[in-house]
Design a protein around this motif. Sequence first.
Motif, mmCIF file in Angstrom:
data_model
loop_
_atom_site.group_PDB
_atom_site.id
_atom_site.type_symbol
_atom_site.label_atom_id
_atom_site.label_comp_id
_atom_site.label_asym_id
_atom_site.label_seq_id
_atom_site.Cartn_x
_atom_site.Cartn_y
_atom_site.Cartn_z
ATOM 1 N N LYS A 34 -8.245 -7.119 -4.535
ATOM 2 C CA LYS A 34 -7.027 -7.323 -4.377
ATOM 3 C C LYS A 34 -6.710 -8.694 -3.858
ATOM 4 N N ASN A 86 -10.434 -2.113 -7.688
ATOM 5 C CA ASN A 86 -9.351 -2.339 -7.281
ATOM 6 C C ASN A 86 -9.454 -4.001 -6.639
ATOM 7 N N THR A 95 -6.115 2.742 -5.491
ATOM 8 C CA THR A 95 -7.246 2.142 -5.974
ATOM 9 C C THR A 95 -8.346 2.038 -4.599
ATOM 10 N N SER A 100 -6.325 -12.893 -3.580
ATOM 11 C CA SER A 100 -5.627 -13.881 -4.677
ATOM 12 C C SER A 100 -5.514 -14.717 -3.762
#
Length: 287
Positions: free
Chosen positions: A233, A231, A85, A235
Amino acid sequence: MGRIYKALMFNDEISVSLLETTDIVNQAIEYHNLTPVCAAALGRTLTVCSFMSTSLKNNNDSLTVTISGDGPCGHIVACADSDNTVRGYVDNPQVDIPLKENGKLDVGACVGKGSIAVIKNMGLKEPWRGSCPIVSGEIGEDFSAYYTYSEQQPTAISVGVKIGRDLKCIASGGLIIQPLPFASEESILKCEELLSHFGAISTLIETIGFDGIIEKYFKDIKFDKYETSYNCKCSKDRIDRVVLTLGKDELYKICAEEGKVQVTCHFCSKAYDYQKKDIDILLSENG
Ligand SMILES: [Zn+2]
């Protein structure tokens, strides 16, 4: 979803990698609202980054590429993980500059002169670091030079991104050739012969498609196949850590002045909001 195909050719002496990254570039355009020239600059970089990710062997390995040019787009940053990714951004995604005389996007002028830095985290005590001056700012040539000088691996890189009138990516991909150290002169010549018939990679993907390229140029080759995608990631946990680095006084000052603290992810433009009560909780949990 993008694709990475890798194989050894010509007596197993030459490593060949083919990439199709159209979806990755379209995701980058959607997140960052990129002008065509910025989409080409970031898209070519993400394509190289996808290729580089195949050298990451362990689950938590990752790499970051930073292109620091003095051109109007500013820095280009791209990251990849061992699951292939990728994600990235450019400092000034709205920058637009005139096309070259031949009608092509002027990525070199957009990037400018400066340096490329690569950091690979591969579970060792210290990350691996490599760097190289920017050659032309056209990205493919720059990473060819990077591999040759910084990783002592002669590498031919052709990356291309084609953008349509609707500002979406029509075709994006790459062809990367690396002769192994023991490659014979004969195999290198055969490889050069093959490449001399090969057109621009983005034009080939647009006209005959990725499968068409394999069929036309690499019919009986057995490839290792990988999927690659954009993608992010990010959070709340990761952003929490960024917020905490601002320090208590600064956080409450921003809250008082602006009503909340807002942090936007560089890679996917997602905004994370922290009201005063969220800051209270975050600080008490991390006091
Ligand atoms: Zn994100």
